[in-house]
Scaffold this motif. Sequence first.
Motif, PDB file in Angstrom:
ATOM      1  N   ILE A 175       0.836  -1.204   0.000  1.00 50.13           N
ATOM      2  CA  ILE A 175       0.000   0.000   0.000  1.00 50.13           C
ATOM      3  C   ILE A 175       0.873   1.257   0.000  1.00 50.13           C
ATOM      4  O   ILE A 175       0.606   2.228  -0.728  1.00 50.13           O
ATOM      5  CB  ILE A 175      -0.952  -0.004   1.202  1.00 50.13           C
ATOM      6  CG1 ILE A 175      -1.976  -1.141   1.059  1.00 50.13           C
ATOM      7  CG2 ILE A 175      -1.662   1.341   1.337  1.00 50.13           C
ATOM      8  CD1 ILE A 175      -2.804  -1.091  -0.211  1.00 50.13           C
ATOM      9  N   GLU A 176       1.924   1.255   0.806  1.00 53.11           N
ATOM     10  CA  GLU A 176       2.841   2.400   0.818  1.00 53.11           C
ATOM     11  C   GLU A 176       3.473   2.593  -0.548  1.00 53.11           C
ATOM     12  O   GLU A 176       3.643   3.727  -1.017  1.00 53.11           O
ATOM     13  CB  GLU A 176       3.903   2.189   1.894  1.00 53.11           C
ATOM     14  CG  GLU A 176       3.353   2.294   3.311  1.00 53.11           C
ATOM     15  CD  GLU A 176       4.366   1.905   4.365  1.00 53.11           C
ATOM     16  OE1 GLU A 176       5.453   1.399   3.997  1.00 53.11           O
ATOM     17  OE2 GLU A 176       4.073   2.096   5.568  1.00 53.11           O
ATOM     18  N   ALA A 177       3.817   1.481  -1.206  1.00 57.09           N
ATOM     19  CA  ALA A 177       4.409   1.573  -2.543  1.00 57.09           C
ATOM     20  C   ALA A 177       3.408   2.148  -3.540  1.00 57.09           C
ATOM     21  O   ALA A 177       3.759   2.980  -4.380  1.00 57.09           O
ATOM     22  CB  ALA A 177       4.885   0.198  -2.998  1.00 57.09           C
ATOM     23  N   ARG A 178       2.175   1.701  -3.445  1.00 53.86           N
ATOM     24  CA  ARG A 178       1.155   2.209  -4.360  1.00 53.86           C
ATOM     25  C   ARG A 178       0.981   3.713  -4.197  1.00 53.86           C
ATOM     26  O   ARG A 178       0.900   4.455  -5.178  1.00 53.86           O
ATOM     27  CB  ARG A 178      -0.175   1.500  -4.119  1.00 53.86           C
ATOM     28  CG  ARG A 178      -1.272   2.014  -5.019  1.00 53.86           C
ATOM     29  CD  ARG A 178      -2.510   1.161  -5.007  1.00 53.86           C
ATOM     30  NE  ARG A 178      -3.397   1.537  -6.113  1.00 53.86           N
ATOM     31  CZ  ARG A 178      -4.462   0.838  -6.478  1.00 53.86           C
ATOM     32  NH1 ARG A 178      -4.765  -0.275  -5.852  1.00 53.86           N
ATOM     33  NH2 ARG A 178      -5.204   1.254  -7.482  1.00 53.86           N
ATOM     34  N   LEU A 179       0.919   4.163  -2.947  1.00 57.13           N
ATOM     35  CA  LEU A 179       0.735   5.590  -2.701  1.00 57.13           C
ATOM     36  C   LEU A 179       1.956   6.398  -3.135  1.00 57.13           C
ATOM     37  O   LEU A 179       1.851   7.612  -3.322  1.00 57.13           O
ATOM     38  CB  LEU A 179       0.437   5.817  -1.218  1.00 57.13           C
ATOM     39  CG  LEU A 179      -0.913   5.280  -0.738  1.00 57.13           C
ATOM     40  CD1 LEU A 179      -1.040   5.412   0.770  1.00 57.13           C
ATOM     41  CD2 LEU A 179      -2.061   5.999  -1.435  1.00 57.13           C
ATOM     42  N   GLY A 180       3.093   5.748  -3.303  1.00 52.98           N
ATOM     43  CA  GLY A 180       4.301   6.420  -3.762  1.00 52.98           C
ATOM     44  C   GLY A 180       4.537   6.304  -5.256  1.00 52.98           C
ATOM     45  O   GLY A 180       5.633   6.596  -5.727  1.00 52.98           O
ATOM     46  N   THR A 181       3.500   5.882  -5.993  1.00 56.58           N
ATOM     47  CA  THR A 181       3.628   5.714  -7.447  1.00 56.58           C
ATOM     48  C   THR A 181       3.008   6.901  -8.167  1.00 56.58           C
ATOM     49  O   THR A 181       1.850   7.258  -7.941  1.00 56.58           O
ATOM     50  CB  THR A 181       2.922   4.424  -7.904  1.00 56.58           C
ATOM     51  OG1 THR A 181       3.496   3.301  -7.231  1.00 56.58           O
ATOM     52  CG2 THR A 181       3.089   4.227  -9.410  1.00 56.58           C
ATOM     53  N   SER A 182       3.778   7.495  -9.054  1.00 56.10           N
ATOM     54  CA  SER A 182       3.308   8.629  -9.849  1.00 56.10           C
ATOM     55  C   SER A 182       2.316   8.173 -10.912  1.00 56.10           C
ATOM     56  O   SER A 182       2.453   7.097 -11.496  1.00 56.10           O
ATOM     57  CB  SER A 182       4.510   9.297 -10.525  1.00 56.10           C
ATOM     58  OG  SER A 182       4.103  10.169 -11.558  1.00 56.10           O
ATOM     59  N   LEU A 183       1.322   9.009 -11.183  1.00 56.91           N
ATOM     60  CA  LEU A 183       0.394   8.702 -12.275  1.00 56.91           C
ATOM     61  C   LEU A 183       1.109   8.619 -13.614  1.00 56.91           C
ATOM     62  O   LEU A 183       0.712   7.844 -14.497  1.00 56.91           O
ATOM     63  CB  LEU A 183      -0.714   9.749 -12.323  1.00 56.91           C
ATOM     64  CG  LEU A 183      -1.881   9.548 -11.350  1.00 56.91           C
ATOM     65  CD1 LEU A 183      -2.732  10.806 -11.256  1.00 56.91           C
ATOM     66  CD2 LEU A 183      -2.732   8.352 -11.768  1.00 56.91           C
ATOM     67  N   ALA A 184       2.188   9.382 -13.769  1.00 57.32           N
ATOM     68  CA  ALA A 184       2.929   9.348 -15.028  1.00 57.32           C
ATOM     69  C   ALA A 184       3.499   7.959 -15.300  1.00 57.32           C
ATOM     70  O   ALA A 184       3.679   7.571 -16.465  1.00 57.32           O
ATOM     71  CB  ALA A 184       4.057  10.372 -15.001  1.00 57.32           C
ATOM     72  N   ALA A 185       3.768   7.180 -14.237  1.00 52.65           N
ATOM     73  CA  ALA A 185       4.362   5.860 -14.411  1.00 52.65           C
ATOM     74  C   ALA A 185       3.444   4.909 -15.161  1.00 52.65           C
ATOM     75  O   ALA A 185       3.911   3.904 -15.727  1.00 52.65           O
ATOM     76  CB  ALA A 185       4.716   5.269 -13.045  1.00 52.65           C
TER      77      ALA A 185
END
Length: 267
Positions: A175-185
Amino acid sequence: MQSWRALNADVNGTTISYLRTGGAKPPAVLLHGLMGNGAGWTPVARLLEAEFDVIMPDARGHGGSSAPDSGYRYPDLAADVAGLIQELGLSNLVLIGHSMGGMTAALAATRIGHLLRGLVLVDPTFLSRERQREVYESDVAAEHRHALNVGKNALLADALARHARRPPEIVELQIEARLGTSLAAFDILRPPNPPYRELVSALDVPTLLVIGDKPVVTLDVATELGEVNPLLRVDQVSDAGHGLPFDQPEQLVRSVLAFVGELPSAA
């Protein structure tokens, strides 16, 4: 994160963050999937660190790495991996990638195969053109935009319910990783992917393809790829979906260690 070091490297004009277990051991570089980060490999890294200096980078647009507006195609990610490996002066390494990281690892291996001792592809994004289009036209990016607005607590409660068999620690890391993912990715989902059959046929390094029993890469496709390139062997792990490193980290590591044990010794 245990005594692991959190470090940064300047690669291709971006900052790539990574975790490193350290020690005078052969290196292993672990590449995560979309909406992941290096810390997501924690259960696997704990099992590997006795044998390897494990390096777990965050792909651009993920975790602590830079999130530029563009540059999220597979050649960009593979160039980052190659640049990081060269920046760290690594050789005779084992390169392991899951999902998006698996396709990235395969592409990187065609460029820096001479630096690799072995390659492990964990249910990589080897998708048909039709499936690529379906994924791209799905609501994955919209769901992520919604998730960013929902916040950690609600996402964590939902994920713990959906993945009751996974340790809560790894679910929280995801979950922490997901929240740290940019929409641009999410531009990585835009077709076309590199043609995976041609990619596999070009590999000149011993390769292990690991899939679960509910994989993206079906057993038929995996078997066909083993016929395309005799350097590739296939292992199937039971009771695992696409999230194999989270569902069955022990079985995955057993497969990796058995594979590495048959490789020529690191120089």
